[in-house]
Design a protein around this motif. Structure first.
Motif, PDB file in Angstrom:
ATOM      1  N   UNK A  10       2.462  -2.602  -0.378  1.00 13.64           N
ATOM      2  CA  UNK A  10       3.855  -1.866  -0.266  1.00 13.64           C
ATOM      3  C   UNK A  10       4.047  -0.812  -1.045  1.00 13.64           C
ATOM      4  N   UNK A  11       3.959  -0.984  -2.235  1.00 10.65           N
ATOM      5  CA  UNK A  11       4.338   0.151  -3.288  1.00 10.65           C
ATOM      6  C   UNK A  11       3.122   1.049  -3.328  1.00 10.65           C
ATOM      7  N   UNK A  12       2.034   0.865  -2.893  1.00  9.16           N
ATOM      8  CA  UNK A  12       1.147   1.809  -2.926  1.00  9.16           C
ATOM      9  C   UNK A  12       1.264   2.730  -1.582  1.00  9.16           C
ATOM     10  N   UNK A  13       1.550   2.181  -0.364  1.00 10.24           N
ATOM     11  CA  UNK A  13       1.917   2.674   0.686  1.00 10.24           C
ATOM     12  C   UNK A  13       3.209   3.602   0.625  1.00 10.24           C
ATOM     13  N   UNK A  14       4.229   3.020   0.151  1.00  8.26           N
ATOM     14  CA  UNK A  14       5.373   3.846  -0.025  1.00  8.26           C
ATOM     15  C   UNK A  14       5.139   4.977  -0.830  1.00  8.26           C
ATOM     16  N   UNK A  15       4.283   4.950  -1.942  1.00 13.84           N
ATOM     17  CA  UNK A  15       4.348   6.002  -2.898  1.00 13.84           C
ATOM     18  C   UNK A  15       3.402   7.169  -2.268  1.00 13.84           C
ATOM     19  N   UNK A  16       2.362   6.522  -1.596  1.00 12.25           N
ATOM     20  CA  UNK A  16       1.593   7.550  -1.122  1.00 12.25           C
ATOM     21  C   UNK A  16       2.118   8.449  -0.074  1.00 12.25           C
ATOM     22  N   UNK A  17       2.888   7.556   0.847  1.00  9.94           N
ATOM     23  CA  UNK A  17       3.144   8.419   2.020  1.00  9.94           C
ATOM     24  C   UNK A  17       4.553   9.364   1.545  1.00  9.94           C
ATOM     25  N   UNK A 156      -1.392   1.361   4.159  1.00  8.57           N
ATOM     26  CA  UNK A 156      -1.294  -0.263   4.058  1.00  8.57           C
ATOM     27  C   UNK A 156      -2.597  -0.929   4.354  1.00  8.57           C
ATOM     28  N   UNK A 157      -3.254  -0.187   5.191  1.00 12.51           N
ATOM     29  CA  UNK A 157      -4.483  -1.012   5.786  1.00 12.51           C
ATOM     30  C   UNK A 157      -5.865  -0.727   5.335  1.00 12.51           C
TER      31      UNK A 157
END
Lengths: 224, 367
Positions: A10-17, A156-157
């Protein structure tokens, strides 16, 4: 289920988006509203991650981030440690991996915009910046939302890229998709199923919210 | 206070969809007051307004407002649309759909102080009768209300020139009249050049002081609406001005002493007389006649001043709103408009023999 892996994803996806949005907005703006020589090359590069196997992206990301790669050297000089197999490295590789999912909804919504609204804005005295923030962005917000959500869900995926550049360090680079892979490798199908189901549910809820919200927005283009 | 003229002398090639590029080549000047831009669609009317507004850049030439150059190719001057101080109402109106009416109007006023903004909004809201709509979104407005808001938004900025691209299309006649009246009253207080694009003959008659006709990117004629549109001299213009009958013909002879010439309509059995024009006997021409300028008689009329009588048969009769359109084959095919009452009392029927009666001066030579 591995909560740590999930939170990391989640942290990765939030940061990346979020990072991608900041980068994709100006890029989509110049792609949608200007004609320039060589534009098709940039468009191809942006779309490349759509068709390349994640392992190819991951491989070159790994090489670039390695101690002898340009990015790795730069990072080493700046922070004193290497970039590969770190969370930051994962973010950088994911930025490339999800770029088309961030850019293309924005370009589509910018291109669908009634150009006369932009003309009207100019004649009414507004410069490029004001036109962007007062007209383009508010009218393209379904596109902005789609861009955010697609790059979030796509990050995320992701699996192949993470595997290549992240490795499998718990709490640092072990994302939920790697976690599932590990469960399957260990023949722990019950755990793999729980995590997979949960991930699928989260993605489904996110997408549902987007479509529900998008349906209710006022029509961004003039309806005749 | 003296008011400046807008002068335009531009040339621009557009890469069109066809083989030949569309060329806009216009030289014209616009004094304060209404100038109608009239012409068939694709004539370049909107392109001309876009060039004046600075949304399109001409290849060569210049656009000046008084002493100020908006565009001057030779001196590399091209003032941005933001700095030309004009207003433009597009055909699509281009109201911002996400902003309320008052926010739409305020959009062009951000450089002014709050008190001045409020004053201007109040003034245009009153003048264009939209004071009760200020909090609505464009989607919640009727067609006529949107058009009023678009005019109000444009005029609130205090423009030095007003460009209107078919701003009243799609409205019924009474609504159009009332909006035009508001616009005219505004113009009395602020006499600026207003360039008004329309296809609508009624709008031309209601507001036109001058007409400039365009076809194929060029100025055909300019002058008073009567002089230009009631006697069109070119085919596209005749079609645009609503001449239903444009018939190919050949000049037979000149009768200079009578101020007329005789022409033979293609396929017609009788020659007709039209006003003397600059076409030599034997040359091919076209004659434009309004459907409403032709009289129908069910018997051969006598003792008439009209010189042109053509026998024919009715091919079809079609009711169109407040008029009846009769198609008559009299050698050539004619369209004739009569009132429903006339159609009834003459007991017009398909296949019936009729006489067409056409005054000499209702026939216009078209080149």
């Amino acid at each position: 289920m591995n909560g740590e892996a999930f939170l990391l994803s989640l942290r990765l996806a939030a940061m990346v988006s979020l990072l991608l949005l900041a980068f994709a907005l100006p890029l989509a703006y110049v792609l949608a509203f200007f004609r320039w020589p060589g534009k098709f090359l940039v468009e191809s590069v942006v779309a490349l991650p759509l068709v390349l196997p994640p392992t190819v992206l991951g491989f070159y990301a790994l090489v670039a981030m390695g101690p002898r790669g340009p990015l790795g050297k730069f990072w080493q000089a700046l922070f004193g440690h290497s970039l590969a197999f770190t969370f930051a490295g994962l973010v950088i590789a994911s930025l490339v991996y999800s770029l088309p999912f961030a850019v293309q909804p924005l370009v589509a919504s910018f291109e669908a915009m009634d150009r006369r609204l932009l003309d009207a804005s100019a004649v009414l005295g507004a410069g490029r910046a004001r036109t962007f923030f007062r007209v383009i962005l508010p009218l393209a917000w379904p596109g902005v939302l789609t861009s955010l959500v697609l790059s979030f869900a796509h990050t995320l995926g992701e699996f192949g890229v993470v595997l290549m550049v992240g490795g499998n360090l718990p709490g640092i680079t072990r994302t939920v998709s790697i976690d599932i892979y590990d469960h399957v490798q260990a023949l722990d199908y019950a755990s793999a199923n729980r995590t997979s189901l949960f991930l699928m549910l989260v993605c489904f809820v996110i997408l549902s919210i987007v479509y529900a919200v998008n349906r209710r927005v006022w029509s961004p283009w003039p309806v005749e | 206070m003296s008011w400046a003229m807008l002068t335009v002398r531009i040339h621009k090639e557009f890469a069109g969809s066809g083989d030949t590029p569309f060329v806009l080549a216009v030289t014209a000047s616009f004094a304060p007051g209404f100038t109608i831009l009239f012409g068939p669609s694709g004539a370049g009317k909107s392109a001309l307004l876009d060039c004046i507004a600075g949304l399109q850049r001409p290849d060569t030439g210049e656009i000046r407002f008084g002493k100020e150059a908006f565009f001057d190719a030779s001196r590399r001057v091209n003032v941005s649309p933001q700095r030309r101080g004009l207003a433009y109402v597009f055909q699509s109106l281009a109201l911002f759909p996400h902003l309320s009416v008052v926010e739409n109007i305020r959009y062009g006023l951000v450089k002014l102080g709050v008190a001045e903004q409020r004053k201007r909004i109040e003034r245009v809201a009153t003048a264009f009768h939209i004071a009760n709509l200020l909090d609505r979104r464009p989607a919640e407005l009727s067609g006529g209300e949107k058009q009023r808001v678009a005019l109000a938004r444009a005029l609130a900025t205090g423009p030095r020139i007003l460009l209107l691209d078919e701003p009243l299309t799609g409205l019924d006649a009474s609504l159009r009249r009332s909006i035009l009246e508001d616009l005219r009253l505004w113009h009395v207080a602020e006499p600026i050049p207003i360039l008004y694009v329309t296809h609508n003959r009624e709008e031309v008659d209601a507001i036109g002081e001058r007409v400039l006709t365009l076809a194929n990117g060029r100025v055909l004629e300019s002058g008073s609406p009567r002089a230009v549109l009631d006697a069109p001299r070119s085919l596209p213009l005749a079609q645009a001005a609503g001449f239903e009958n444009v018939l190919p013909a050949r000049v037979v002879e000149h009768r200079a002493e009578d101020g007329v010439m005789r022409i033979a309509l293609e396929n017609a059995t009788r020659n007709i007389e039209i006003p003397l024009g600059a076409a030599e006997p034997g040359s091919k021409v076209r004659v434009a006649i309004r459907a409403g300028d032709i009289l129908l008689a069910t018997e051969a009329p006598h003792f008439l001043s009209a010189r042109n009588l053509l026998p024919g048969t009715i091919e079809s009769i079609e009711r169109r709103g407040a008029l009846v359109q009769v198609r008559v084959k009299a050698g050539a095919n004619f369209l004739v408009h009569v009132t429903p009452g006339a159609a009834r009392s003459l007991e017009l029927a398909t296949g019936q023999l009729v006489w067409l009666v056409i005054k000499t001066h209702s026939c216009h030579l078209v080149y």
